[in-house]
Design a protein around this motif. Structure first.
Motif, mmCIF file in Angstrom:
data_model
loop_
_atom_site.group_PDB
_atom_site.id
_atom_site.type_symbol
_atom_site.label_atom_id
_atom_site.label_comp_id
_atom_site.label_asym_id
_atom_site.label_seq_id
_atom_site.Cartn_x
_atom_site.Cartn_y
_atom_site.Cartn_z
ATOM 1 N N UNK A 26 -16.863 -10.325 18.045
ATOM 2 C CA UNK A 26 -16.787 -9.805 16.679
ATOM 3 C C UNK A 26 -18.187 -9.515 16.129
ATOM 4 N N UNK A 27 -19.090 -10.457 16.343
ATOM 5 C CA UNK A 27 -20.460 -10.257 15.865
ATOM 6 C C UNK A 27 -21.063 -9.000 16.502
ATOM 7 N N UNK A 28 -20.852 -8.857 17.808
ATOM 8 C CA UNK A 28 -21.402 -7.682 18.496
ATOM 9 C C UNK A 28 -20.780 -6.398 17.963
ATOM 10 N N UNK A 29 -19.466 -6.452 17.710
ATOM 11 C CA UNK A 29 -18.781 -5.255 17.211
ATOM 12 C C UNK A 29 -19.371 -4.852 15.862
ATOM 13 N N UNK A 30 -19.592 -5.820 14.981
ATOM 14 C CA UNK A 30 -20.173 -5.520 13.670
ATOM 15 C C UNK A 30 -21.574 -4.945 13.858
ATOM 16 N N UNK A 31 -22.340 -5.575 14.739
ATOM 17 C CA UNK A 31 -23.691 -5.128 15.032
ATOM 18 C C UNK A 31 -23.696 -3.664 15.502
ATOM 19 N N UNK A 32 -22.773 -3.338 16.385
ATOM 20 C CA UNK A 32 -22.746 -1.984 16.942
ATOM 21 C C UNK A 32 -22.209 -0.957 15.959
ATOM 22 N N UNK A 33 -21.220 -1.370 15.169
ATOM 23 C CA UNK A 33 -20.547 -0.383 14.326
ATOM 24 C C UNK A 33 -21.210 -0.231 12.965
ATOM 25 N N UNK A 34 -21.873 -1.256 12.484
ATOM 26 C CA UNK A 34 -22.272 -1.250 11.079
ATOM 27 C C UNK A 34 -23.774 -1.216 10.839
ATOM 28 N N UNK A 83 -29.302 0.037 14.071
ATOM 29 C CA UNK A 83 -29.640 -0.164 15.486
ATOM 30 C C UNK A 83 -28.419 0.029 16.347
ATOM 31 N N UNK A 84 -27.292 -0.500 15.858
ATOM 32 C CA UNK A 84 -26.045 -0.316 16.595
ATOM 33 C C UNK A 84 -25.768 1.162 16.794
ATOM 34 N N UNK A 85 -26.013 1.929 15.737
ATOM 35 C CA UNK A 85 -25.777 3.368 15.838
ATOM 36 C C UNK A 85 -26.728 3.993 16.853
ATOM 37 N N UNK A 86 -27.961 3.539 16.838
ATOM 38 C CA UNK A 86 -28.924 4.067 17.812
ATOM 39 C C UNK A 86 -28.486 3.716 19.236
ATOM 40 N N UNK A 87 -27.986 2.511 19.416
ATOM 41 C CA UNK A 87 -27.526 2.103 20.744
ATOM 42 C C UNK A 87 -26.361 2.969 21.200
ATOM 43 N N UNK A 88 -25.426 3.193 20.284
ATOM 44 C CA UNK A 88 -24.285 4.034 20.671
ATOM 45 C C UNK A 88 -24.750 5.449 20.973
ATOM 46 N N UNK A 89 -25.734 5.919 20.197
ATOM 47 C CA UNK A 89 -26.243 7.270 20.413
ATOM 48 C C UNK A 89 -26.846 7.392 21.816
ATOM 49 N N UNK A 90 -27.653 6.417 22.174
ATOM 50 C CA UNK A 90 -28.288 6.455 23.495
ATOM 51 C C UNK A 90 -27.221 6.413 24.583
#
Ligand SMILES: Nc1ncnc2c1ncn2[C@@H]1O[C@H](COP(=O)(O)OP(=O)(O)O)[C@@H](O)[C@H]1O
Ligand SMILES: [Mg+2]
Lengths: 264, 314
Positions: free
Chosen positions: B173-181, B184-191
């Motif tokens: 859950x923590x990781x999901x929030x980190x990635x989605x919200x 940095x999460x957005x940058x990670x998904x972008x990469x």
């Protein structure tokens, strides 16, 4: 040609660029300049080296010879990260969006460099990072309004029709508040109406924000309409450089390019 | 005649046994949960790194071991649990910096196979380094997670398994929030989505690599603590990583939910198969169940449960 009056000094100069891939010469001794606040069109038949030139400018390709002068620094090669930091944004011929992400998220990625704090700082300071996030959201929403894509704000871009994807990609580039905007065939695959919209957006960006724009386009009508200056490439060489009217009358261009059938 | 009896034992009796005693089936399934959580976490670290940097990280299992060894080593030297956790997490972050600087950066733009080999080297290095620093013995680990059996609704459950599942849930859950919200999460998904486009908006790939390796290291630390609390911290922990490959085939190499669900399916599945099919096959099913399942998946659904369809880009 409202923008013509405001055109200033060159902001970017590429000098004697030669770029080859194995035996293929993509660019041969090409020099060109992009002047402040102009709309420069780069045209030429397929394979002429247009995309390669944009890739050299934003650091994806490293030319074997030549230099790139930008913002008072002369360098042999640009680096993509450096180009982005120095205000160069671009779009891609084959749309390179983050397909799994929404329109809004795609545009927000264009704000990353504008965020004051660096990545590692953000990892440990969630509160202020969230406040900053909101600030940039406001900016992204303005771009969304400007490009008239409010209704697809939450749609994953992979699901959008091609024309809209191109528009979102322009939005992402605009979110970077670029000084120099490179557009690789921004209207390819669009219908007449979509092309008119896109032309209007490009002209408005140039007019309202004074953004310098270099674009690659095949539609001669569009090129003649919106550009201040035209550079023509053919087989990796520059064969003409001048106003749309000059280029249209240039015999070398007529031979090399306008005589060749091309997409309407 | 014999073949009929065998088929009966293989295809009928296990299901009859399950049907007759569903509580027992549930108990067995929950018993496989901890292993499943372990597989999930290892696979998760793997997916993060693979998505962001395209590196097939052979060292993921050893990172789990190394984190667990460091953690238990600090505990043994008298640090409290929270301090040991924090220091180990910092060590994993430091390791991410070092790996980026010494392994990834010099090899950028090399073939994926070269980077893969580099991670094999990293595996041996971490194993050796861990042994030198912390010794090669089995270290018992007890951070006070309750282990008493509970009876809930007629089903016998080990408290520890529940804690492990809960920890995994919180972490994901923590990781999901980190990635989605977060930005940095957005940058990670972008990469993960498009390298070139990510570069064009100025996302610094180097920082992204450090972040994913650090996150993978911390996920490994959690996995290592859970596993070590159960069986002690020892070098066999890194072998769990061998099961990560079938988990990834099942879940898809690029899917975070796939890693979680795939790990749980294999953890639970192999335990159930071991218990219910041993009479028919003579046991040791746990050893090969995951690979057999992965093979089936390779044939019918090569992209895995959640992975994107594999299309050659042109
Ligand atoms: N990455 C690459 N590898 C090999 N050849 C390339 C690469 N990029 C471009 N080329 C070659 O360089 C030439 C110019 O291509 P390009 O710049 O894409 O032309 P244009 O955009 O004008 O159609 C072509 O012959 C193309 O095949
Ligand atoms: Mg092109």
């Amino acid at each position: 040609m409202a923008a013509a009056k405001r055109i200033g000094e060159p902001v970017l100069e590429v000098r004697d660029i030669t770029l080859s891939f194995g035996g293929v010469r993509a660019l041969l001794d090409v020099s060109l300049e992009i002047r402040a606040r102009e709309i420069l069109a780069i045209i030429g038949p397929n394979g002429a080296g247009k995309t390669s030139m944009l890739n050299v400018i934003n650091g994806f390709y490293h030319p074997q010879e030549g230099t790139i002068a930008y913002k008072g620094r002369v360098r042999q090669r640009m680096r993509p990260h450096e180009a982005a930091e120095q205000g160069i944004a671009r779009t891609f011929q084959n749309v390179a969006l983050f397909r799994g992400m929404t329109t809004l998220d795609n545009i927000m990625t264009g704000r990353l460099l504008k965020m004051r704090r660096n990545f590692l700082w953000q990892t440990i300071h969630w509160g202020p990072a969230l406040a900053e996030e909101l600030e940039h959201r406001v900016f992204a929403e303005r771009i969304i309004d400007f490009l008239e894509i409010e209704s697809i704000r939450r749609t994953p871009v992979g699901q959008l029709p091609y024309g809209l994807q191109k528009r979102v990609e322009l939005g992402r580039a605009l979110a970077m508040e670029p000084e120099l905007l490179l557009l690789d065939e921004p209207m390819a695959g669009m219908n007449v109406e979509e092309k008119e919209d896109m032309s209007r957006f490009i002209l408005d960006v140039n007019d309202e924000f004074g953004t310098t724009i270099a674009l690659i386009e095949h539609d001669m009508g569009v090129v003649m309409d919106i550009s201040d200056r035209v550079v023509v490439l053919d087989y990796g060489r520059k064969i003409a450089d001048g106003s749309p009217d000059q280029v249209r009358r240039d015999t070398a261009v007529i031979d090399a390019y306008l005589g060749v059938a091309h997409e309407a | 005649m014999e073949i009929v009896a065998f088929l009966h034992a293989l295809l009928v009796e296990p299901f009859v046994a399950m049907w007759q005693n569903p509580e027992f089936l549930l108990e067995v399934a929950i018993g496989g949960l901890l292993t499943g959580v372990m597989y999930s976490l290892v696979a998760l670290g793997f997916v993060l790194i693979y998505k962001a940097s395209g590196v097939f990280n052979f060292a993921q299992g050893t990172m789990v071991l190394f984190a667990a060894l460091t953690f238990v080593g600090l505990l043994e030297r008298g640090f409290p649990v929270w301090a040991s956790f924090l220091l180990t997490a910092l060590a994993m972050i430091a390791m991410a910096f070092v790996i980026e600087r010494l392994v990834l950066r010099p090899l950028v733009n090399q073939d994926p196979i070269i980077l893969f080999m580099a991670t094999i080297g990293l595996t041996y290095f971490l194993e050796g380094f861990g042994q030198i620093v912390w010794g090669g013995d089995v270290h018992p680990l007890d951070i006070g997670i309750p282990k008493s059996p509970l009876i809930i609704g007629g089903v016998l459950i080990n408290e520890f398994d529940l804690v492990a599942a809960a920890v995994c849930g919180v972490l994901v859950t923590v990781l999901a929030v980190f990635f989605q919200r977060t930005a940095i999460g957005r940058a990670l998904r972008a990469v993960a989505d498009d390298h070139q486009a990510a570069l064009s908006v100025g996302i610094p790939l180097k920082n992204i690599w450090v972040i994913v390796w650090a996150v993978a290291g911390i996920v490994g630390l959690v996995a290592g603590i859970l596993w070590g609390s159960n069986l002690g911290v020892q070098f066999s922990i890194s072998l769990v990583a061998l099961k990560a490959l079938p988990v990834l085939i099942l879940g898809g190499f690029t899917s975070v939910p796939g890693a979680i669900v795939g790990g749980l399916i294999i953890g639970v599945g192999e335990k159930v198969a071991e218990v219910f099919w041993t009479p028919a096959t003579g046991g040791a099913i746990e050893d090969w169940f995951a690979y057999a399942l992965a093979l089936v998946f390779l044939l019918i659904r090569p992209q895995g449960l959640f992975g994107e369809r594999i299309i050659e880009r042109v």
